[in-house]
Design an enzyme around this catalytic site. Structure first.
Site, PDB file in Angstrom:
ATOM      1  CD  GLU A  38      14.918   1.541 108.995  1.00  0.00           C
ATOM      2  OE1 GLU A  38      15.552   1.048 109.491  1.00  0.00           O
ATOM      3  OE2 GLU A  38      16.206   2.646 109.955  1.00  0.00           O
ATOM      4  CD  GLN A  94       7.112  19.811  92.973  1.00  0.00           C
ATOM      5  OE1 GLN A  94       8.020  20.306  92.647  1.00  0.00           O
ATOM      6  NE2 GLN A  94       6.761  19.036  94.045  1.00  0.00           N
ATOM      7  CG  HIS A 127       0.058  17.031  85.031  1.00  0.00           C
ATOM      8  ND1 HIS A 127      -1.136  18.033  84.805  1.00  0.00           N
ATOM      9  CD2 HIS A 127       1.271  18.577  84.884  1.00  0.00           C
ATOM     10  CE1 HIS A 127      -1.480  19.041  85.266  1.00  0.00           C
ATOM     11  NE2 HIS A 127       0.451  19.549  84.780  1.00  0.00           N
ATOM     12  CE  LYS A 193      -5.406  25.135  86.040  1.00  0.00           C
ATOM     13  NZ  LYS A 193      -6.603  24.308  85.786  1.00  0.00           N
TER      14      LYS A 193
END
Ligand code: R5P
Length: 296
Positions: A38, A94, A127, A193
């Site tokens: 913790e 993500q 990003h 890419k």
């Protein structure tokens, strides 16, 4: 009124650098871990605008949790506005759902930080590939701000190169490649890419003639290092002279990431200090402080 700068545990040096550039002293609250893991934080009484500095590597989940606890506490301790300076903002890759049920983790992260009381996030070379800053902003009531390390990186790497051509590994890196080329007064190209899997990529050989030329590769993140490695190999095959790679965030997650870049034929590697690593010679503290002066 100058803000109060409070350091998270991930990057005390960055908090110090930002505070110094603002002409104030940073505060370094005690952050401990209990034996069961913790987090235990004790923060000072604060007031007005608080700049809380926490980067998200290594251990992005730990750093995120600490940030939520710390910001909630700082609000209790008197902060009216918390600007979270997160030099490396994790989870931004993500940003979309590729398969049914997959988490759009960046949205979840923003919701968690919003719930903790973050008012603004200031980050470096976020990003932003599929989404723009406006799309990310639409996911949250937190105000998002960005600065870039690319000018400083290009300047630093440029000292080592003679009239370099600038190369970005993929179309998403074009905004940085263009900026670096403008600064160095040179031309740029971006490669093609294709990501086959999280660990496998294919880079199409470049059409630009690099024979005998110095080359500066620019990218935002070096994670496993595979992308840059493949670019270096293709430039070496094309007969390039000196090859430098400059990147903002040196995640360097693969065990062999750094060595692999030299093995592929890099002559000079430099990154910003959004994440501390052996290449992080460009201090973004003053750049962040400059933007903070506009925001406060
Ligand atoms: C990708 O879109 C990014 O700009 C970087 O090129 C990528 O994250 C680098 O990853 P890796 O070093 O694992 O190839």
């Amino acid at each position: 009124m100058m803000p109060i700068v409070v350091a998270g545990s991930s990057h005390p040096g960055m908090a110090h650098s930002i505070a110094r550039a603002l002409g104030v002293k940073a505060r370094f609250p005690m952050v401990e871990r209990f034996p069961d893991g913790e987090i235990h934080i004790v923060a000072p009484a604060v007031e007005g605008t608080v700049v809380y500095v926490q980067t998200m590597h290594p251990y992005p989940n730990e750093m995120l949790t600490e940030m939520e606890f710390a910001v909630d506490l700082l609000k209790e301790q008197g902060a009216e506005r918390v600007i979270a300076v997160v030099p490396y903002l994790a989870y931004t890759r993500q940003d979309t759902r590729h398969v049914d049920g997959e988490a759009v983790a960046v949205r979840t992260m923003l919701r968690l930080l919003e719930a903790a009381g973050v008012n603004d996030i200031l980050s470096v070379d976020i990003h932003l590939h599929r989404l723009g800053l406006e799309d990310l902003s639409a996911m949250t009531s937190i105000k998002l701000h960005e600065v870039s390390a690319v000018d400083a990186l290009a300047k630093e790497a440029g000292r080592f190169l003679n009239k370099p051509v600038v190369v970005g590994p993929d179309s998403e890196s074009e905004r940085w490649a263009k900026r670096a080329a403008d600064l160095l007064g040179s031309n740029y190209d971006v490669l093609e890419k294709r990501r086959i899997s999280p660990k496998e990529i294919e880079i199409r050989p470049k059409t630009m003639d690099v024979k005998g030329r110095d080359v500066l590769i620019i990218d935002d993140i070096v994670s496993t290092g595979d992308t840059i490695k493949k670019v270096i190999e293709s430039l070496r095959a094309g007969g390039a002279n000196k090859i430098a790679a400059a990147f903002t965030h040196g995640v360097l997650s693969g065990e062999d990431a750094a060595a692999g870049l030299y093995r592929a034929g890099a002559d000079y590697l430099v990154s910003a200090n959004t994440i501390n690593n052996e290449f992080s010679r460009v201090d973004v503290g003053p750049i962040i402080a400059g933007k903070l002066k506009d925001l406060i």
